[in-house]
Design a protein around this motif. Structure first.
Motif, PDB file in Angstrom:
ATOM      1  N   PHE B  70       0.832  -1.206   0.000  1.00  0.00           N
ATOM      2  CA  PHE B  70       0.000   0.000   0.000  1.00  0.00           C
ATOM      3  C   PHE B  70       0.864   1.252   0.000  1.00  0.00           C
ATOM      4  O   PHE B  70       0.562   2.239  -0.658  1.00  0.00           O
ATOM      5  CB  PHE B  70      -0.906  -0.023   1.227  1.00  0.00           C
ATOM      6  N   PHE B  71       1.987   1.191   0.726  1.00  0.00           N
ATOM      7  CA  PHE B  71       2.811   2.382   0.871  1.00  0.00           C
ATOM      8  C   PHE B  71       3.935   2.434  -0.158  1.00  0.00           C
ATOM      9  O   PHE B  71       5.071   2.647   0.173  1.00  0.00           O
ATOM     10  CB  PHE B  71       3.404   2.435   2.283  1.00  0.00           C
ATOM     11  N   VAL B  72       3.595   2.193  -1.421  1.00  0.00           N
ATOM     12  CA  VAL B  72       4.615   2.362  -2.456  1.00  0.00           C
ATOM     13  C   VAL B  72       4.510   3.791  -2.975  1.00  0.00           C
ATOM     14  O   VAL B  72       3.460   4.419  -2.901  1.00  0.00           O
ATOM     15  CB  VAL B  72       4.435   1.377  -3.621  1.00  0.00           C
ATOM     16  N   THR B  73       5.621   4.252  -3.489  1.00  0.00           N
ATOM     17  CA  THR B  73       5.588   5.630  -3.965  1.00  0.00           C
ATOM     18  C   THR B  73       4.998   5.682  -5.370  1.00  0.00           C
ATOM     19  O   THR B  73       5.000   4.712  -6.113  1.00  0.00           O
ATOM     20  CB  THR B  73       7.003   6.217  -4.006  1.00  0.00           C
ATOM     21  N   HIS B  74       4.485   6.838  -5.669  1.00  0.00           N
ATOM     22  CA  HIS B  74       3.933   7.104  -6.977  1.00  0.00           C
ATOM     23  C   HIS B  74       4.990   6.855  -8.053  1.00  0.00           C
ATOM     24  O   HIS B  74       4.719   6.234  -9.082  1.00  0.00           O
ATOM     25  CB  HIS B  74       3.490   8.568  -6.988  1.00  0.00           C
ATOM     26  N   ALA B  75       6.220   7.302  -7.766  1.00  0.00           N
ATOM     27  CA  ALA B  75       7.283   7.206  -8.769  1.00  0.00           C
ATOM     28  C   ALA B  75       7.594   5.747  -9.092  1.00  0.00           C
ATOM     29  O   ALA B  75       7.740   5.374 -10.253  1.00  0.00           O
ATOM     30  CB  ALA B  75       8.539   7.914  -8.264  1.00  0.00           C
ATOM     31  N   SER B  76       7.659   4.905  -8.046  1.00  0.00           N
ATOM     32  CA  SER B  76       8.023   3.512  -8.309  1.00  0.00           C
ATOM     33  C   SER B  76       6.919   2.820  -9.102  1.00  0.00           C
ATOM     34  O   SER B  76       7.192   2.010  -9.981  1.00  0.00           O
ATOM     35  CB  SER B  76       8.299   2.781  -6.997  1.00  0.00           C
ATOM     36  N   LEU B  77       5.657   3.176  -8.815  1.00  0.00           N
ATOM     37  CA  LEU B  77       4.546   2.592  -9.574  1.00  0.00           C
ATOM     38  C   LEU B  77       4.621   3.008 -11.032  1.00  0.00           C
ATOM     39  O   LEU B  77       4.435   2.192 -11.934  1.00  0.00           O
ATOM     40  CB  LEU B  77       3.207   3.048  -8.987  1.00  0.00           C
ATOM     41  N   ARG B  78       4.907   4.305 -11.251  1.00  0.00           N
ATOM     42  CA  ARG B  78       4.992   4.783 -12.627  1.00  0.00           C
ATOM     43  C   ARG B  78       6.136   4.124 -13.362  1.00  0.00           C
ATOM     44  O   ARG B  78       6.018   3.739 -14.528  1.00  0.00           O
ATOM     45  CB  ARG B  78       5.169   6.308 -12.641  1.00  0.00           C
ATOM     46  N   GLY B  79       7.254   3.967 -12.641  1.00  0.00           N
ATOM     47  CA  GLY B  79       8.417   3.320 -13.238  1.00  0.00           C
ATOM     48  C   GLY B  79       8.101   1.889 -13.649  1.00  0.00           C
ATOM     49  O   GLY B  79       8.408   1.462 -14.760  1.00  0.00           O
ATOM     50  N   GLU B  80       7.418   1.181 -12.739  1.00  0.00           N
ATOM     51  CA  GLU B  80       7.103  -0.212 -13.024  1.00  0.00           C
ATOM     52  C   GLU B  80       6.124  -0.309 -14.184  1.00  0.00           C
ATOM     53  O   GLU B  80       6.255  -1.163 -15.062  1.00  0.00           O
ATOM     54  CB  GLU B  80       6.513  -0.848 -11.769  1.00  0.00           C
ATOM     55  N   ASN B  81       5.163   0.618 -14.191  1.00  0.00           N
ATOM     56  CA  ASN B  81       4.166   0.623 -15.260  1.00  0.00           C
ATOM     57  C   ASN B  81       4.850   0.826 -16.614  1.00  0.00           C
ATOM     58  O   ASN B  81       4.589   0.103 -17.584  1.00  0.00           O
ATOM     59  CB  ASN B  81       3.170   1.753 -14.984  1.00  0.00           C
ATOM     60  N   ALA B  82       5.777   1.776 -16.648  1.00  0.00           N
ATOM     61  CA  ALA B  82       6.472   2.058 -17.901  1.00  0.00           C
ATOM     62  C   ALA B  82       7.277   0.847 -18.345  1.00  0.00           C
ATOM     63  O   ALA B  82       7.279   0.477 -19.526  1.00  0.00           O
ATOM     64  CB  ALA B  82       7.398   3.259 -17.713  1.00  0.00           C
ATOM     65  N   ARG B  83       7.923   0.199 -17.367  1.00  0.00           N
ATOM     66  CA  ARG B  83       8.746  -0.964 -17.687  1.00  0.00           C
ATOM     67  C   ARG B  83       7.886  -2.101 -18.239  1.00  0.00           C
ATOM     68  O   ARG B  83       8.227  -2.750 -19.231  1.00  0.00           O
ATOM     69  CB  ARG B  83       9.475  -1.427 -16.424  1.00  0.00           C
ATOM     70  N   LEU B  84       6.719  -2.308 -17.602  1.00  0.00           N
ATOM     71  CA  LEU B  84       5.834  -3.383 -18.045  1.00  0.00           C
ATOM     72  C   LEU B  84       5.312  -3.118 -19.454  1.00  0.00           C
ATOM     73  O   LEU B  84       5.218  -4.023 -20.285  1.00  0.00           O
ATOM     74  CB  LEU B  84       4.669  -3.551 -17.063  1.00  0.00           C
ATOM     75  N   LEU B  85       4.972  -1.853 -19.697  1.00  0.00           N
ATOM     76  CA  LEU B  85       4.467  -1.477 -21.022  1.00  0.00           C
ATOM     77  C   LEU B  85       5.530  -1.754 -22.078  1.00  0.00           C
ATOM     78  O   LEU B  85       5.260  -2.336 -23.138  1.00  0.00           O
ATOM     79  CB  LEU B  85       4.108   0.007 -21.011  1.00  0.00           C
ATOM     80  N   HIS B  86       6.757  -1.372 -21.722  1.00  0.00           N
ATOM     81  CA  HIS B  86       7.884  -1.566 -22.621  1.00  0.00           C
ATOM     82  C   HIS B  86       8.068  -3.061 -22.920  1.00  0.00           C
ATOM     83  O   HIS B  86       8.207  -3.474 -24.063  1.00  0.00           O
ATOM     84  CB  HIS B  86       9.136  -0.998 -21.950  1.00  0.00           C
ATOM     85  N   GLU B  87       8.020  -3.856 -21.843  1.00  0.00           N
ATOM     86  CA  GLU B  87       8.179  -5.298 -21.996  1.00  0.00           C
ATOM     87  C   GLU B  87       7.086  -5.875 -22.881  1.00  0.00           C
ATOM     88  O   GLU B  87       7.328  -6.727 -23.722  1.00  0.00           O
ATOM     89  CB  GLU B  87       8.089  -5.965 -20.620  1.00  0.00           C
ATOM     90  N   ARG B  88       5.849  -5.361 -22.677  1.00  0.00           N
ATOM     91  CA  ARG B  88       4.730  -5.909 -23.436  1.00  0.00           C
ATOM     92  C   ARG B  88       4.918  -5.624 -24.917  1.00  0.00           C
ATOM     93  O   ARG B  88       4.676  -6.485 -25.761  1.00  0.00           O
ATOM     94  CB  ARG B  88       3.413  -5.306 -22.939  1.00  0.00           C
ATOM     95  N   ILE B  89       5.377  -4.417 -25.228  1.00  0.00           N
ATOM     96  CA  ILE B  89       5.573  -4.086 -26.638  1.00  0.00           C
ATOM     97  C   ILE B  89       6.674  -4.963 -27.225  1.00  0.00           C
ATOM     98  O   ILE B  89       6.556  -5.488 -28.329  1.00  0.00           O
ATOM     99  CB  ILE B  89       5.926  -2.589 -26.781  1.00  0.00           C
ATOM    100  N   GLU B  90       7.739  -5.142 -26.415  1.00  0.00           N
ATOM    101  CA  GLU B  90       8.836  -5.982 -26.896  1.00  0.00           C
ATOM    102  C   GLU B  90       8.366  -7.396 -27.182  1.00  0.00           C
ATOM    103  O   GLU B  90       8.794  -8.037 -28.135  1.00  0.00           O
ATOM    104  CB  GLU B  90       9.938  -6.031 -25.841  1.00  0.00           C
ATOM    105  N   ARG B  91       7.479  -7.889 -26.318  1.00  0.00           N
ATOM    106  CA  ARG B  91       7.066  -9.281 -26.474  1.00  0.00           C
ATOM    107  C   ARG B  91       5.976  -9.443 -27.513  1.00  0.00           C
ATOM    108  O   ARG B  91       5.730 -10.564 -27.969  1.00  0.00           O
ATOM    109  CB  ARG B  91       6.571  -9.816 -25.140  1.00  0.00           C
ATOM    110  N   ALA B  92       5.310  -8.346 -27.830  1.00  0.00           N
ATOM    111  CA  ALA B  92       4.190  -8.458 -28.773  1.00  0.00           C
ATOM    112  C   ALA B  92       4.678  -9.018 -30.102  1.00  0.00           C
ATOM    113  O   ALA B  92       4.029  -9.902 -30.695  1.00  0.00           O
ATOM    114  CB  ALA B  92       3.550  -7.087 -28.973  1.00  0.00           C
ATOM    115  N   ALA B  93       5.840  -8.545 -30.540  1.00  0.00           N
ATOM    116  CA  ALA B  93       6.372  -9.006 -31.817  1.00  0.00           C
ATOM    117  C   ALA B  93       6.628 -10.511 -31.763  1.00  0.00           C
ATOM    118  O   ALA B  93       6.205 -11.268 -32.639  1.00  0.00           O
ATOM    119  CB  ALA B  93       7.671  -8.260 -32.128  1.00  0.00           C
TER     120      ALA B  93
END
Lengths: 174, 299
Positions: B70-93
């Motif tokens: 619950f007590f995660v920072t906004h920045a770490s969540l955004r960072g993780e979200n960006a990383r996951l999005l990046h991974e998803r695009i990489e894997r889509a191909a």
């Protein structure tokens, strides 16, 4: 006069409530079931063995082999180990506690530790022998660390578990 | 009757007699469990009794974890979200290619009239705790027979094989890890297709290949995947990487140590795979295929 001071074992305590014994054993079981890992797990004493030994020494007529054996069976299933290994070890531990209770009670709390650690190590050794016979490997010396920690915890336990049996101070004699 | 002590002194059998009774009972249970595997019902019953206690014991850790989440920072969540999005695009191909390849593979198999590969179904399970038995490498997951888990199912994570379900309780299952002593996985070398048997050593992070001839072509860095000939593990799951090959002419076999690719003992979630294949009946008078079952040697 140092001899006049009653050691804890010579104090006259109230009879222990069976519900309290059951509660402490349940609490010990819960402590054993905590999902620990790594060093915490290695250093965790076998709380069930510890509390069982305590009651076998303090109240040898109130607790017996049936409790020890059933607790052992519970621990076997909880640990996903061979069925019966803890049952055997706890039975022998209970026997040792009941046989030695007069001797151990004569000592004050700190020398009692010197009795408790070998008994807990014996408990470990029985499990170890059973597993070696069943084809296991020796897991290394940290395996015995829990028993040493258990012995170190004994004085604290001895004080805490006797608190409810302390007679309440009589207001008339205050 | 005259010689009987008054009831005040009656204490039943002596402690030694009680100890003997308990010890014999324990030994009987031990032998029945270790040698003959007779008491699964007793284990099930006890596990049902234990279940509420285990839930209570696991609660503090769960609460602490949830509080931490619950007590995660906004920045770490955004960072993780960006990383996951990046991974998803990489894997889509890769995924699109995979779909095309699967279709092509199915078509080719149809042309060759071979059996279709079975689609692998899986369900996510949370690791409840690692079993406290210091003599074996096991974890307990929170899915059991009530969720359709069966004994013998392979368990994987996102990087490789983790182990195999060995005991099933109503709401939990025990998974024997591939690092458990004497747990066997039939594997093949991805580089050259050599088959071998991978055994656990009882040591975290070390596996060894058994009975590999001295001249067999195994090199450091070779990746081993399941060969699927056991009928338990589906074919082609990554298992381990060869770490060290030691060839000593004094011994019959090479000593090959590997390290598991899956996060064998550091996962919070695992996948329980169910691959329903019908294998042809084994030929009657030949050596049996290796089964990755825990051998219960010696007791």
């Amino acid at each position: 006069m140092i001899y006049a001071r009653p050691t804890p074992s010579q104090e006259i305590l109230l009879p222990v409530k069976p519900a309290f014994m059951v509660a402490t054993l349940l609490a010990a079981l819960l402590m054993n079931l905590l999902p620990l890992s790594g060093w915490w797990l290695a250093a965790r004493p076998d709380f069930v063995a510890l509390i069982l030994l305590f009651w076998c020494i303090e109240q040898p007529r109130r607790i017996g082999f049936v409790a020890a054996w059933l607790l052992g069976l519970l621990m076997d299933v909880a640990d996903a180990s061979l069925l019966g290994q803890h049952a055997l070890a706890y039975s022998i531990l209970a026997y040792a506690g009941i046989v030695l209770h007069r001797r151990v009670q004569r000592f004050s709390v700190t020398p009692q530790v010197l009795h408790v650690i070998p008994l807990l190590l014996l408990n470990d050794a029985i499990v170890l022998v059973v597993r070696l016979l069943a084809g296991g490997d020796f897991p290394g010396y940290p395996y015995f660390a829990g028993s040493i920690v258990g012995g170190v915890l004994w004085p604290v336990l001895a004080i805490v578990l006797k608190l409810p049996q302390r007679p309440k101070p009589d207001p008339d004699h205050a | 009757m005259e010689h009987q002590p008054p009831p005040f002194f009656k204490t039943g059998p002596t402690p030694l007699a009680r100890l003997l009774i308990c010890s014999v009972l324990s030994l009987l249970v031990l032998i029945a469990d270790a040698r003959f595997n007779l008491l699964p019902v007793l284990r099930q019953v006890v596990s049902v009794v234990l279940y509420p206690l285990q839930r209570i014991a696991a609660a503090p850790a769960g609460i602490a974890q949830r509080a931490g989440e619950f007590f995660v920072t906004h920045a770490s969540l955004r960072g993780e979200n960006a990383r996951l999005l990046h991974e998803r695009i990489e894997r889509a191909a890769a995924l699109q290619q995979l779909q095309a390849l699967q279709a092509e593979n199915a078509q080719l198999r149809e042309l060759l009239a071979t059996r279709q590969r079975v689609a692998v179904k899986s369900q996510l399970a949370e690791v409840a705790y690692s079993a406290r038995d210091p003599f074996s490498r096991r974890i307990v997951v929170d899915r059991g027979s009530q969720h359709g888990v069966q004994s013998g199912q392979p368990v994987i994570d996102h990087t490789g094989v983790v182990g195999q379900v060995t005991r099933v309780y109503p709401w939990a299952a025990e998974v024997t890890l591939i690092t458990d002593k004497d747990h066997l996985v039939p594997v093949l070398n991805l580089r050259n297709g050599l088959r071998a048997v991978l055994a656990g050593t009882g040591d975290d992070g070390t596996l060894e290949l058994r009975f590999v001839p001295l001249n067999a072509d195994f090199q450091n860095g070779d990746r081993l995947v399941t060969s699927g000939i056991d009928g338990v593990y589906p074919r082609g799951l990554p298992v381990a990487e060869v770490m060290n090959v030691e060839r000593n002419a004094a011994f019959l076999f090479a000593r090959i140590t590997c390290k598991p690719l899956g996060g064998v003992n550091r996962n919070a979630h695992v996948l329980i795979v169910s691959a329903e294949r019908q294998l042809p009946a084994p030929p009657p008078e030949e050596e049996k295929p290796v089964r990755p079952k825990r051998s219960r040697k010696g007791g």
